[in-house]
Design a protein around this motif. Structure first.
Motif, PDB file in Angstrom:
ATOM      1  N   SER A  20       0.828  -1.211   0.000  1.00  0.00           N
ATOM      2  CA  SER A  20       0.000   0.000   0.000  1.00  0.00           C
ATOM      3  C   SER A  20       0.863   1.262   0.000  1.00  0.00           C
ATOM      4  O   SER A  20       0.352   2.355  -0.208  1.00  0.00           O
ATOM      5  N   VAL A  21       2.141   1.108   0.236  1.00  0.00           N
ATOM      6  CA  VAL A  21       3.027   2.275   0.250  1.00  0.00           C
ATOM      7  C   VAL A  21       3.315   2.700  -1.190  1.00  0.00           C
ATOM      8  O   VAL A  21       3.847   1.911  -1.971  1.00  0.00           O
ATOM      9  N   ARG A  25       7.474   6.915  -1.222  1.00  0.00           N
ATOM     10  CA  ARG A  25       7.135   6.997   0.200  1.00  0.00           C
ATOM     11  C   ARG A  25       7.633   5.757   0.905  1.00  0.00           C
ATOM     12  O   ARG A  25       7.910   4.737   0.269  1.00  0.00           O
ATOM     13  N   THR A  27       7.307   3.424   4.918  1.00  0.00           N
ATOM     14  CA  THR A  27       6.642   3.269   6.210  1.00  0.00           C
ATOM     15  C   THR A  27       7.584   2.522   7.139  1.00  0.00           C
ATOM     16  O   THR A  27       8.663   2.117   6.733  1.00  0.00           O
ATOM     17  N   ARG A  63      10.558  -0.052   0.818  1.00  0.00           N
ATOM     18  CA  ARG A  63       9.690   1.023   1.325  1.00  0.00           C
ATOM     19  C   ARG A  63       9.323   0.809   2.784  1.00  0.00           C
ATOM     20  O   ARG A  63       8.523   1.543   3.336  1.00  0.00           O
ATOM     21  N   THR A  88      12.703   9.156  -3.454  1.00  0.00           N
ATOM     22  CA  THR A  88      12.432   9.183  -2.014  1.00  0.00           C
ATOM     23  C   THR A  88      13.404  10.140  -1.321  1.00  0.00           C
ATOM     24  O   THR A  88      14.601  10.091  -1.575  1.00  0.00           O
ATOM     25  N   TRP A 103       4.667   7.184   5.305  1.00  0.00           N
ATOM     26  CA  TRP A 103       3.321   6.865   4.800  1.00  0.00           C
ATOM     27  C   TRP A 103       2.617   5.963   5.820  1.00  0.00           C
ATOM     28  O   TRP A 103       3.157   4.943   6.220  1.00  0.00           O
ATOM     29  N   GLN A 104       1.412   6.350   6.212  1.00  0.00           N
ATOM     30  CA  GLN A 104       0.649   5.525   7.140  1.00  0.00           C
ATOM     31  C   GLN A 104       0.033   4.367   6.361  1.00  0.00           C
ATOM     32  O   GLN A 104      -0.800   4.595   5.502  1.00  0.00           O
TER      33      GLN A 104
END
Length: 110
Positions: A20-21, A25, A27, A63, A88, A103-104
């Motif tokens: 999902s990142v 970005r 996490t 990531r 990045t 990134w959440q």
DNA sequence: GTTATGACTATGG
DNA sequence: GCCATAGCCATAA
């Protein structure tokens, strides 16, 4: 559900968070552990690390970084090139600037 | 059941 | 921000 199936499920959710990142970005292990732990009732950054070590090849593992924005020395070199490609935000030390790149993570379904 | 280990984190220096 | 120490969660021996 067997213990092995639970491991696979935990792994799959961790992989979803990693996937999902978006590009450019990153996490952290802790953030993923928090999300997945909330969903499955167990967690711990070390479990996320264990999953990445086992299934990390299937996702953009670069990531996912440590809480301070740095990566394990073993993977720093490889990740660094991916960061340069994706744009990045990196610090001079080679660590990721989390204040800009964090990134959440989230699961596809709640 | 106890000990050691790991792609970790929080805290203090 | 980096180093050392303690704590945490699950697995393996």
């Amino acid at each position: 559900m067997t213990a092995e199936e639970e491991r696979e499920l935990y792994a799959e959710l961790v992989l979803q968070c990693a996937e999902s990142v978006p590009r450019g970005r990153v996490t952290t292990y802790g953030a993923i552990a928090d999300v997945v732990g909330e969903r499955l009732g167990r967690g711990g950054p070390r479990l996320v690390g264990n999953v990445m070590a086992t299934h990390g090849a299937a996702v953009p593992w670069w990531r996912v970084v440590r809480a301070d924005g740095s990566l394990p020395p073993s993977h720093g070199e490889e990740a660094r090139q991916a960061y340069l490609e994706e744009g990045t935000p990196l610090r001079a030390s080679g660590s990721v600037d989390l204040s800009l790149a964090f990134w959440q993570p989230g699961l596809r379904a709640e």
